[in-house]
Motif scaffolding. Structure first.
Motif, short mmCIF file in Angstrom:
data_model
loop_
_atom_site.label_atom_id
_atom_site.label_comp_id
_atom_site.label_asym_id
_atom_site.label_seq_id
_atom_site.Cartn_x
_atom_site.Cartn_y
_atom_site.Cartn_z
N LEU A 1 -2.68 -0.36 -3.83
CA LEU A 1 -3.18 -1.56 -3.18
C LEU A 1 -4.33 -2.16 -3.97
N VAL A 2 -4.35 -3.48 -4.08
CA VAL A 2 -5.46 -4.20 -4.72
C VAL A 2 -5.99 -5.20 -3.70
N SER A 3 -7.32 -5.26 -3.60
CA SER A 3 -7.98 -6.16 -2.65
C SER A 3 -8.83 -7.16 -3.39
N ARG A 4 -8.85 -8.40 -2.89
CA ARG A 4 -9.74 -9.42 -3.48
C ARG A 4 -11.20 -9.00 -3.38
N ASP A 5 -11.57 -8.34 -2.30
CA ASP A 5 -12.98 -8.03 -2.03
C ASP A 5 -13.39 -6.63 -2.47
N PHE A 6 -12.44 -5.69 -2.53
CA PHE A 6 -12.79 -4.30 -2.81
C PHE A 6 -12.07 -3.72 -4.02
N GLY A 7 -11.34 -4.57 -4.73
CA GLY A 7 -10.64 -4.08 -5.90
C GLY A 7 -9.65 -2.99 -5.54
N SER A 8 -9.74 -1.87 -6.26
CA SER A 8 -8.78 -0.78 -6.09
C SER A 8 -9.24 0.29 -5.11
N TRP A 9 -10.41 0.10 -4.51
CA TRP A 9 -11.08 1.23 -3.87
C TRP A 9 -11.08 1.15 -2.35
N LEU A 10 -9.92 1.30 -1.74
CA LEU A 10 -9.82 1.31 -0.28
C LEU A 10 -9.01 2.51 0.20
N PHE A 11 -9.61 3.30 1.10
CA PHE A 11 -8.85 4.27 1.88
C PHE A 11 -8.18 3.51 3.03
N LEU A 12 -6.98 3.90 3.38
CA LEU A 12 -6.24 3.21 4.44
C LEU A 12 -5.98 4.12 5.63
N GLY A 13 -5.93 3.51 6.80
CA GLY A 13 -5.53 4.20 8.02
C GLY A 13 -4.83 3.20 8.92
N GLU A 14 -4.01 3.67 9.82
CA GLU A 14 -3.22 2.78 10.68
C GLU A 14 -3.29 3.21 12.14
N ILE A 15 -3.27 2.21 13.01
CA ILE A 15 -3.09 2.44 14.44
C ILE A 15 -1.83 1.71 14.86
N TYR A 16 -0.81 2.45 15.26
CA TYR A 16 0.40 1.86 15.82
C TYR A 16 0.13 1.63 17.31
N THR A 17 0.58 0.48 17.81
CA THR A 17 0.33 0.15 19.21
C THR A 17 1.50 -0.58 19.84
N THR A 18 1.62 -0.46 21.15
CA THR A 18 2.64 -1.20 21.90
C THR A 18 2.19 -2.61 22.22
N LEU A 19 0.95 -2.95 21.85
CA LEU A 19 0.47 -4.32 22.05
C LEU A 19 1.20 -5.30 21.12
N GLU A 20 1.48 -6.48 21.61
CA GLU A 20 2.02 -7.55 20.77
C GLU A 20 0.83 -8.35 20.23
N LEU A 21 0.52 -8.17 18.95
CA LEU A 21 -0.59 -8.87 18.31
C LEU A 21 -0.05 -9.80 17.23
N VAL A 22 -0.71 -10.93 17.07
CA VAL A 22 -0.28 -11.90 16.05
C VAL A 22 -0.57 -11.33 14.66
N PRO A 23 0.45 -11.22 13.80
CA PRO A 23 0.23 -10.66 12.47
C PRO A 23 -0.63 -11.59 11.62
N ASP A 24 -1.38 -11.00 10.70
CA ASP A 24 -2.14 -11.79 9.73
C ASP A 24 -1.20 -12.28 8.63
N ALA A 25 -1.67 -13.26 7.88
CA ALA A 25 -0.87 -13.80 6.78
C ALA A 25 -0.73 -12.74 5.68
N VAL A 26 0.47 -12.62 5.17
CA VAL A 26 0.72 -11.66 4.10
C VAL A 26 -0.03 -12.08 2.85
N GLU A 27 -0.66 -11.09 2.19
CA GLU A 27 -1.39 -11.36 0.95
C GLU A 27 -0.40 -11.42 -0.21
N GLY A 28 -0.44 -12.53 -0.97
CA GLY A 28 0.46 -12.67 -2.11
C GLY A 28 0.04 -11.80 -3.28
N ASP A 29 0.90 -11.70 -4.26
CA ASP A 29 0.66 -10.92 -5.47
C ASP A 29 -0.19 -11.75 -6.43
N HIS A 30 -1.33 -11.19 -6.83
CA HIS A 30 -2.24 -11.90 -7.73
C HIS A 30 -2.41 -11.19 -9.07
#
Length: 369
Positions: free
Chosen positions: A157-186
């Protein structure tokens, strides 16, 4: 404060200490599923058998948990203070990947994830499940779908704000939440991450052959390091940061403020000589609560010996020779290789005495190589 669940959840996540947060739909694109299936079908996962064993649960969030409706993806900055590439010019130093120089990130992140998830369940009467890299979750594609970054040509993963340095974690939920815009390839025409790899572990852009990756070889691989990769390892004894460190987007990265991710005493500035004398108790004490402890002293010492053989420091011959009679055959074999490179005459003197008592064919092969 807004009553919108998504906005409240994102604010809460940042308040808990996460650096960035986003929401993805509980679905995976065909391209991502195809890449995963090809990775496994071509055997590029190597000894990571869980990739194949749980392939049917890894393809999509709903394959893991049919009730999931949204995925909250959370990132934690672990940006290093210095350029990791600088250590490669110091062959006497023990080079441990940035993410593993202190406490195991799984512990800190999972506690934060659980706090956010517990609050979500109580506030919105929903079900939740939390994951940090130890479950069959395609976290990098999900992070891209949640707008946190994009998968670069090195597949990380590459981030505009953090470069290559992000640990990731996920919370799966039964809530219906509006997805964020997909980040394009830069990435554009850049291929620094591909060209820097010392073992040519990227057959094509966006494709990794783990069997050639130094991170895989030093961490997941259990036997002797294949001869063709030993010199390329240099002084890397746990993981490799090369493809991450050369990414131009790191110019926007900032050093982490998490004390748990800053190099601990015994790692910062540690030399190969420091580690060559570690017995099992010393190894466990030094790397308490560290990711390094997971591979065990024998695999760790194998890596240190390969790096020692690459160091060109003949003064390491004495502690290396002491490991020729280690109880672990993989360590003995690596010691043979390192000693023959640094002090051929010493190795020759040891050969006759030790070879006659050796029973492991891999170690005998090292003596005869």
């Amino acid at each position: 404060m807004t009553d919108d669940p998504k906005s409240r959840i994102l604010v809460r996540a940042l308040d808990e200490g996460f650096s960035v947060a986003g929401v993805a739909a509980a679905a995976m694109g065909e391209r991502e599923q195809r890449r995963l299936e090809e990775f496994v079908s071509q055997g590029q996962h190597g000894e990571m058998t869980w990739m194949a064993d749980k392939l049917d649960r890894r393809r999509s969030p709903k394959d893991l948990w049919p009730e999931v409706r949204s995925v909250l993806v959370l990132g934690t900055n672990y940006g290093p203070e210095d350029d990791p590439m600088d250590l490669l010019d110091r062959p006497e130093l023990a080079n441990i990947s940035c993410y593993a120089r202190n406490r195991d990130y799984h512990d800190l992140i999972k506690k934060r994830l659980k706090r956010v998830a517990r609050w979500m369940a109580e506030s919105f009467d929903c079900e939740v499940k939390v994951f940090v890299d130890t479950a069959p979750v395609m976290e990098k594609p999900l992070a891209a779908l949640a707008g946190i970054g994009w998968q670069g040509k090195h597949s990380n993963l590459v981030s505009r704000d953090f470069g290559s340095w992000l640990f990731l974690g996920e919370i799966y939920t039964t809530l219906e939440l509006v997805p964020d815009a997909v980040e394009g390839d830069h990435c554009g025409g850049c291929r620094r991450c591909l060209d820097i790899c010392p073992t040519d572990a990227f057959p094509t852009p966006y494709t990794l052959d783990a069997r050639r990756c130094i991170s895989y070889l030093t961490i997941e691989h259990k036997g002797p390091i294949p001869v063709e990769f030993r010199e390329a390892m240099g002084n890397r004894i746990y993981g490799c940061d090369d493809c991450l460190a050369v990414c131009p987007w790191n110019k926007f990265a900032v050093p982490t403020q998490e004390s748990a991710f800053l190099p601990r005493d015994g790692v910062r500035g540690a030399t190969l000589r420091d580690y060559l004398v570690l017995d099992d108790a010393g190894f466990r004490s030094l790397f308490t609560a560290s990711p390094v402890k997971r591979i065990g002293r024998s695999r760790f010492m194998r890596n240190v010996l390969i790096a020692s053989g690459n160091s060109r420091d003949a003064e390491l011959a004495e502690p290396i020779a002491g490991l020729l009679e280690d109880e672990d055959a993989t360590v003995r074999g690596a010691a043979v290789w390192a000693l023959r490179r640094l002090a051929p005459e010493t190795a020759a003197a040891c050969r006759q005495r030790l070879r006659s008592a050796e029973s492991d064919p891999q170690v005998l092969e090292e003596w005869d190589r």
